[in-house]
Structure formats: C-alpha cells, structure tokens
Design a protein around this motif. Structure first.
Motif, PDB file in Angstrom:
ATOM      1  N   ARG A   1       0.826  -1.216   0.000  1.00  0.00           N
ATOM      2  CA  ARG A   1       0.000   0.000   0.000  1.00  0.00           C
ATOM      3  C   ARG A   1       0.856   1.260   0.000  1.00  0.00           C
ATOM      4  N   GLU A   2       2.058   1.150   0.552  1.00  0.00           N
ATOM      5  CA  GLU A   2       2.956   2.294   0.615  1.00  0.00           C
ATOM      6  C   GLU A   2       3.932   2.327  -0.555  1.00  0.00           C
ATOM      7  N   GLY A   3       3.682   1.496  -1.569  1.00  0.00           N
ATOM      8  CA  GLY A   3       4.520   1.497  -2.758  1.00  0.00           C
ATOM      9  C   GLY A   3       5.842   0.786  -2.609  1.00  0.00           C
ATOM     10  N   VAL A   4       5.968  -0.015  -1.537  1.00  0.00           N
ATOM     11  CA  VAL A   4       7.201  -0.755  -1.271  1.00  0.00           C
ATOM     12  C   VAL A   4       7.184  -2.065  -2.044  1.00  0.00           C
ATOM     13  N   THR A   5       8.270  -2.387  -2.716  1.00  0.00           N
ATOM     14  CA  THR A   5       8.429  -3.690  -3.356  1.00  0.00           C
ATOM     15  C   THR A   5       8.708  -4.725  -2.278  1.00  0.00           C
ATOM     16  N   THR A   6       7.985  -5.845  -2.316  1.00  0.00           N
ATOM     17  CA  THR A   6       8.096  -6.855  -1.260  1.00  0.00           C
ATOM     18  C   THR A   6       8.872  -8.080  -1.737  1.00  0.00           C
ATOM     19  N   SER A   7       9.560  -8.701  -0.800  1.00  0.00           N
ATOM     20  CA  SER A   7      10.379  -9.876  -1.096  1.00  0.00           C
ATOM     21  C   SER A   7      10.253 -10.869   0.055  1.00  0.00           C
ATOM     22  N   LEU A   8      10.263 -12.155  -0.261  1.00  0.00           N
ATOM     23  CA  LEU A   8      10.089 -13.197   0.753  1.00  0.00           C
ATOM     24  C   LEU A   8      11.020 -14.367   0.473  1.00  0.00           C
ATOM     25  N   ASP A   9      11.631 -14.875   1.523  1.00  0.00           N
ATOM     26  CA  ASP A   9      12.434 -16.095   1.444  1.00  0.00           C
ATOM     27  C   ASP A   9      11.951 -17.052   2.521  1.00  0.00           C
ATOM     28  N   LEU A  10      12.126 -18.345   2.287  1.00  0.00           N
ATOM     29  CA  LEU A  10      11.699 -19.372   3.225  1.00  0.00           C
ATOM     30  C   LEU A  10      12.904 -20.068   3.841  1.00  0.00           C
ATOM     31  N   ALA A  11      12.640 -20.878   4.844  1.00  0.00           N
ATOM     32  CA  ALA A  11      13.611 -21.828   5.383  1.00  0.00           C
ATOM     33  C   ALA A  11      12.972 -23.210   5.310  1.00  0.00           C
ATOM     34  N   VAL A  12      13.785 -24.238   5.454  1.00  0.00           N
ATOM     35  CA  VAL A  12      13.258 -25.594   5.431  1.00  0.00           C
ATOM     36  C   VAL A  12      12.235 -25.772   6.547  1.00  0.00           C
ATOM     37  N   VAL A  13      11.119 -26.390   6.216  1.00  0.00           N
ATOM     38  CA  VAL A  13      10.040 -26.613   7.170  1.00  0.00           C
ATOM     39  C   VAL A  13      10.132 -28.033   7.717  1.00  0.00           C
ATOM     40  N   ASP A  14      10.246 -28.141   9.030  1.00  0.00           N
ATOM     41  CA  ASP A  14      10.269 -29.447   9.699  1.00  0.00           C
ATOM     42  C   ASP A  14       8.830 -29.945   9.816  1.00  0.00           C
ATOM     43  N   GLN A  15       8.474 -30.951   9.044  1.00  0.00           N
ATOM     44  CA  GLN A  15       7.097 -31.427   9.014  1.00  0.00           C
ATOM     45  C   GLN A  15       6.679 -32.117  10.311  1.00  0.00           C
ATOM     46  N   THR A  16       7.638 -32.439  11.174  1.00  0.00           N
ATOM     47  CA  THR A  16       7.292 -33.063  12.449  1.00  0.00           C
ATOM     48  C   THR A  16       7.021 -32.030  13.540  1.00  0.00           C
ATOM     49  N   SER A  17       7.246 -30.771  13.242  1.00  0.00           N
ATOM     50  CA  SER A  17       7.071 -29.702  14.226  1.00  0.00           C
ATOM     51  C   SER A  17       5.676 -29.100  14.116  1.00  0.00           C
ATOM     52  N   PRO A  18       5.244 -28.312  15.101  1.00  0.00           N
ATOM     53  CA  PRO A  18       3.946 -27.621  14.986  1.00  0.00           C
ATOM     54  C   PRO A  18       3.864 -26.722  13.759  1.00  0.00           C
ATOM     55  N   ILE A  19       4.968 -26.075  13.403  1.00  0.00           N
ATOM     56  CA  ILE A  19       4.973 -25.225  12.205  1.00  0.00           C
ATOM     57  C   ILE A  19       4.743 -26.065  10.957  1.00  0.00           C
ATOM     58  N   GLY A  20       5.289 -27.276  10.954  1.00  0.00           N
ATOM     59  CA  GLY A  20       5.112 -28.157   9.807  1.00  0.00           C
ATOM     60  C   GLY A  20       3.687 -28.634   9.632  1.00  0.00           C
ATOM     61  N   GLN A  21       2.888 -28.559  10.693  1.00  0.00           N
ATOM     62  CA  GLN A  21       1.501 -28.997  10.611  1.00  0.00           C
ATOM     63  C   GLN A  21       0.568 -27.906  10.078  1.00  0.00           C
ATOM     64  N   LEU A  22       1.104 -26.707   9.871  1.00  0.00           N
ATOM     65  CA  LEU A  22       0.287 -25.634   9.317  1.00  0.00           C
ATOM     66  C   LEU A  22      -0.036 -25.908   7.845  1.00  0.00           C
ATOM     67  N   ASP A  23      -1.055 -25.243   7.353  1.00  0.00           N
ATOM     68  CA  ASP A  23      -1.468 -25.368   5.949  1.00  0.00           C
ATOM     69  C   ASP A  23      -0.599 -24.448   5.100  1.00  0.00           C
ATOM     70  N   TRP A  24       0.559 -24.957   4.676  1.00  0.00           N
ATOM     71  CA  TRP A  24       1.486 -24.127   3.921  1.00  0.00           C
ATOM     72  C   TRP A  24       0.974 -23.803   2.523  1.00  0.00           C
ATOM     73  N   HIS A  25       0.214 -24.691   1.942  1.00  0.00           N
ATOM     74  CA  HIS A  25      -0.401 -24.364   0.653  1.00  0.00           C
ATOM     75  C   HIS A  25      -1.302 -23.142   0.808  1.00  0.00           C
ATOM     76  N   GLY A  26      -2.097 -23.124   1.872  1.00  0.00           N
ATOM     77  CA  GLY A  26      -2.980 -21.995   2.120  1.00  0.00           C
ATOM     78  C   GLY A  26      -2.223 -20.724   2.465  1.00  0.00           C
ATOM     79  N   ILE A  27      -1.174 -20.846   3.294  1.00  0.00           N
ATOM     80  CA  ILE A  27      -0.380 -19.680   3.672  1.00  0.00           C
ATOM     81  C   ILE A  27       0.241 -19.036   2.438  1.00  0.00           C
ATOM     82  N   LEU A  28       0.830 -19.843   1.572  1.00  0.00           N
ATOM     83  CA  LEU A  28       1.451 -19.285   0.367  1.00  0.00           C
ATOM     84  C   LEU A  28       0.408 -18.755  -0.609  1.00  0.00           C
TER      85      LEU A  28
END
Length: 334
Positions: free
Chosen positions: A160-187
């Motif tokens: 909204r402020e005209g800023v160009t956005t950039s995103l990088d990921l890290a490896v997702v541990d599928q055995t962790s709580p973060i790995g149980q999130l809906d990553w398809h939906g998040i992305l």
C-alpha cells in the motif's frame, strides 16, 4: 540506490569446529575445535551481503533481554548495519542455532526459536523504504498465527505504501507444529502480495511436501506454480545445480512497487538459468541461500537485467561459500 529493509529471523549462530567423521555415540567424548559465536539468521546474512555491496539495509527483528541478545545486537552494529529496529523481548530468550558443519560437509542445525516467536511485523517501520525483504517465516512463528495473517498484513501494508516486497523461506520441519500448518494456504494468501520470492528448492518442497524435484522441467513447473499463485519474480536455488529466475507479466511487475515498476519491460516473461560457480574451497554453506537472495535483490535494485541479476546471485553465493570478500565491483562482473 533504493532504500532496503530486511525483517524477520535473527539468532545467534553457535558453531563448533568439527572434524570430518565426528560421532554421536552416547558416553563417548569427542575432541572438537573452538566455538565461534556470531549473529546469524536471515536478516543478518542478507544484511551483511547488501552492506558489502553498498546497499546497506535497515534490519528489523527481535532478540531476548539477555546476554546473548545484547551480544548479537552489538556484533551486528559493529559491522555498520542499522539495528535501530531490532527490538528486545521481555518474555523470551534470544534465538540460537547450533550449527553442525563437519569439515567439508553441508551443515545442519539445532535451533531454538526464542524471541522470534513474538515478532509479528507490526513494528516494522517502512518510512523511506523502497524494498522490504522478509526472511524465514517458518522460524518466526509470530508471523504465522491465524494461518499467516500477520505475514500477509505486513506485505499488504508495504505494498500500500509502494514498497516492493520480497520473501524467502527456510526448510520446514514437518514433524514440528509449524510443519503442521497449511502451507499451501499460507502461500496462496501471501504470494499475491510478494513481488520477489527467492526460496531454495529444499525450502519450498519441504513446505509444500511435493517430494524431490530433480529436473529442469520440474523446477520450471514449480516456479510457474508460484507465478500463477501471484508472485512477480521467482528465484529457485538448487545448490550445485545453480538457480532459476522466472518472471511474471509486465502488468504484474508494474504493480510491484517502486523498485520493480521501472523494470517491467526488461524483465517481463523472462526465464534465466544461472549455473553454480566453481568452488575452490568450502568455508561454509551456512547462509549461502541468503547470500544468493541478497545478490538477486542487489541486481534488481541496481536495475540489472534478469540474466545479469541471476549471475550476480550465483557469484555472491560462491564468494560467501568460499569466505571471499564480497564487493559491488566484483558482483557486477558476470
């Protein structure tokens, strides 16, 4: 040069010098080398490279109110980087990674999330910023509450402020709580707000659980999937196999904030393959992906073409891996 902010994951890297073939047999004592303690994480790695390339960014993250956090901020500031947006948590300790990197081998990590769990992006100051790079949401749980709503909100606020956005990921541990999130939906919710997306192949396939991708055709199909999901520029790095930069339409780039809008005609619809550079010696692979992301962002912010920017990413990554000085003049020669 445009003004850049790098936000997200920050930690202390604790790296013992390990001989090749080190064991982990219970009850044994193994002789190892000295321990180094350095500031680490996405914002530090990307920040250091951009600083060396004369594009020094402002860093935004969170550390704990402890000796480790004070050491991290002190050492980052000692490199000349702007730490004014690194905030201190009263309730969590500083994040740290124990870097397991036996001589000549790729690294693995033992990681503690710490204060990164409280960072939600709401305090990131975008005044005067043209490009915002956000790193490692899977290691910054505060960005992922409510199915990634804080991450999406940060990106939307920037755009909204005209800023160009950039995103990088890290490896997702599928055995962790973060790995149980809906990553398809998040992305799916996040990528329409992401102008530059630069994960490694391992990062992305671990999040999406797609299984290994071992061909150029598979890499291209995965990049196209991210473009179709809404990203403007996608860089997928594949280690020794180099990297791919795939670009969306001119219309999408023109909506990509102050940094991308002037590049839309030169970059639109392009595909660039950049082979990995020859490596004379491996000093460290820790942060290699971040250095490639920083090289790409430097190329974009400098107005380079897509092939030259991709080449800059591989060159900077090779310099990082070999422990060589990174300089703007060297990065411009591809």
């Amino acid at each position: 040069m445009f003004n850049i902010a790098v936000a997200g994951h920050v930690c202390a890297d604790l790296t013992p010098k390990l001989p090749l073939g080190i064991g982990m047999t219970p009850g044994h004592l193994y002789d190892v080398g000295p321990l180094t303690i350095n500031p680490g994480g996405c914002i530090v790695n990307v920040g250091r490279v951009l600083h060396a390339l004369d594009a020094s960014p402002r860093l935004a993250g969170m550390v704990g109110d402890d000796d480790l956090g004070r050491a991290v901020v002190r050492d980052i500031a000692g490199t000349g980087l702007d730490t004014s947006e690194i905030r201190v948590s009263d309730g969590s300790g500083t994040s740290y990674s124990i870097v397991i990197e036996p001589a000549g081998m790729n690294r693995s990590f033992w990681h503690h999330t710490g204060a990164n769990g409280e960072f939600d992006g709401t305090g990131v100051d975008l005044a005067g910023i043209d490009l915002l790079h956000v790193g490692y949401p899977s290691l910054v749980p505060g960005l992922l509450t409510d199915d990634g709503a804080p991450l999406v909100a940060l990106m939307q606020r920037a755009r909204r402020e005209g800023v160009t956005t950039s995103l990088d990921l890290a490896v997702v541990d599928q055995t962790s709580p973060i790995g149980q999130l809906d990553w398809h939906g998040i992305l799916a919710r996040t990528l329409p707000e992401v102008d530059v997306f630069s994960p490694s192949l391992d990062d992305l396939t671990s999040a999406l659980e797609t299984g290994p991708v071992s061909t150029k055709e598979g890499l291209l199909a995965l990049a196209d999937e991210m473009i179709e999901a809404g990203a403007g520029i996608v860089m997928l790095s594949a280690g020794e196999d180099g990297l791919l930069v795939r670009v969306a339409s001119a219309e999408r780039l023109a909506a990509g904030g102050r940094v991308l809008e002037s590049l839309s005609d030169a970059w639109a619809g392009s595909t660039s393959w950049a082979p990995a550079r020859d490596i004379a010696q491996v000093v460290t692979t820790n942060g290699a992906g971040d250095s490639a992301s920083a090289g790409l962002l430097y190329g974009i912010a400098s107005g380079l073409g897509p092939e030259q920017a991709a080449g800059t990413a591989t060159l900077v990554a090779s310099q990082w891996i070999q422990g060589l000085p990174i300089a703007a003049g060297g990065a411009g020669r591809n």
